[in-house]
Design an enzyme around this catalytic site. Sequence first.
Site, short mmCIF file in Angstrom:
data_model
loop_
_atom_site.label_atom_id
_atom_site.label_comp_id
_atom_site.label_asym_id
_atom_site.label_seq_id
_atom_site.Cartn_x
_atom_site.Cartn_y
_atom_site.Cartn_z
N TYR A 1 32.44 34.32 37.31
CA TYR A 1 33.15 33.08 37.61
C TYR A 1 32.87 32.00 36.57
O TYR A 1 33.70 31.15 36.32
CB TYR A 1 32.80 32.61 39.02
CG TYR A 1 33.34 33.55 40.06
CD1 TYR A 1 34.69 33.57 40.36
CD2 TYR A 1 32.50 34.47 40.69
CE1 TYR A 1 35.20 34.46 41.28
CE2 TYR A 1 33.01 35.38 41.61
CZ TYR A 1 34.36 35.36 41.90
OH TYR A 1 34.86 36.26 42.80
N HIS B 1 26.58 39.05 46.64
CA HIS B 1 26.41 39.84 45.43
C HIS B 1 24.94 40.23 45.27
O HIS B 1 24.06 39.37 45.35
CB HIS B 1 26.84 39.06 44.18
CG HIS B 1 28.32 38.91 44.06
ND1 HIS B 1 28.92 37.93 43.29
CD2 HIS B 1 29.34 39.61 44.62
CE1 HIS B 1 30.23 38.05 43.37
NE2 HIS B 1 30.50 39.06 44.16
#
Length: 318
Positions: A290, A281
């Site tokens: 998350y 990312h």
Amino acid sequence: MNDPASNAGPRPLKKTELLLKDFGAYLRLERGLSENTLSNYSVDVGHLLTFIEDNNLRLDTVTEDDLHHLLASLRDMGIQPRSQARLISGLRAFFRFLRMEGYIVNDPTDLIEFPYLGRTLPDVLAVEEIDAMIAAIDPDKNEALRNEAIIETLYGSGLRVSELTGLRISRLYLEEGYMRIHGKGNKHRLVPLSPRATQLIGEYLEVRSLSDIKPGNEDILFLNRRGGEMTRVMVFYIVRDLAAAAGIDKKVSPHTLRHSFATHLLEGGANLRAIQEMLGHESITTTEIYVHLDRTRLRDELLAHHPHYRKDRWEGVS
């Protein structure tokens, strides 16, 4: 690239096919975008060009209102918000390119807002469900070892499916337990391999060496039955069919294994920055979803099981 500010006025537009060719070169060479993104953006610009032709408009005079009408027509056709957001991204890239090249002065996408997508909770598999998928692999099939290595690599390293199909043997460091991944934006990163994935890949390489490999595919790790590079769709079907064979009543795709990888790491106490690096990312905010998912699931568990969180306990209590 030309600087539009240095021109007295907009340049005359090239023919559409030449303009699209230049746009593709800009995305590939200057933006470093993947072939998949290039294909998506080509579809997005196709929607725009069709709309312009149907409404007798000119590309160099398209306004913000025109684009709102285009988006409204797509919404009426049932295009979902996520697809609308991708379309806006494609149009922004295209009009930014036109402005940089001096074909337009004002960018009509400047004030176009993305539709609200919210944060959906992707399905996450339990470790037992992933084990069940692996157990569902038919050992008598020729591709059994390959498919088990694929599942272990997707879940054990959190790869995107495009990264998996693009894996090269020359980028594997099995003795060290690492592989070099060619990810989004033409960026490379080192990602650990689990001991089980390392073992399976080593065994698969021995079997693979006996295969009839198509010329040009010698360095590609995972091959199809004809000795060529696997497609993302093929991997999708492998994962989906194994989930069905394991009796998993969820919408399962290769990306589900990536989500499960990240979620299980977070639940196990892994550092968010480490997860970001392994997932590739660019921004930590992408990985932070998350944390949100973990907290949401915790609240769902409390609502379902804790006596003071259960709504029915307080109904009728004044």
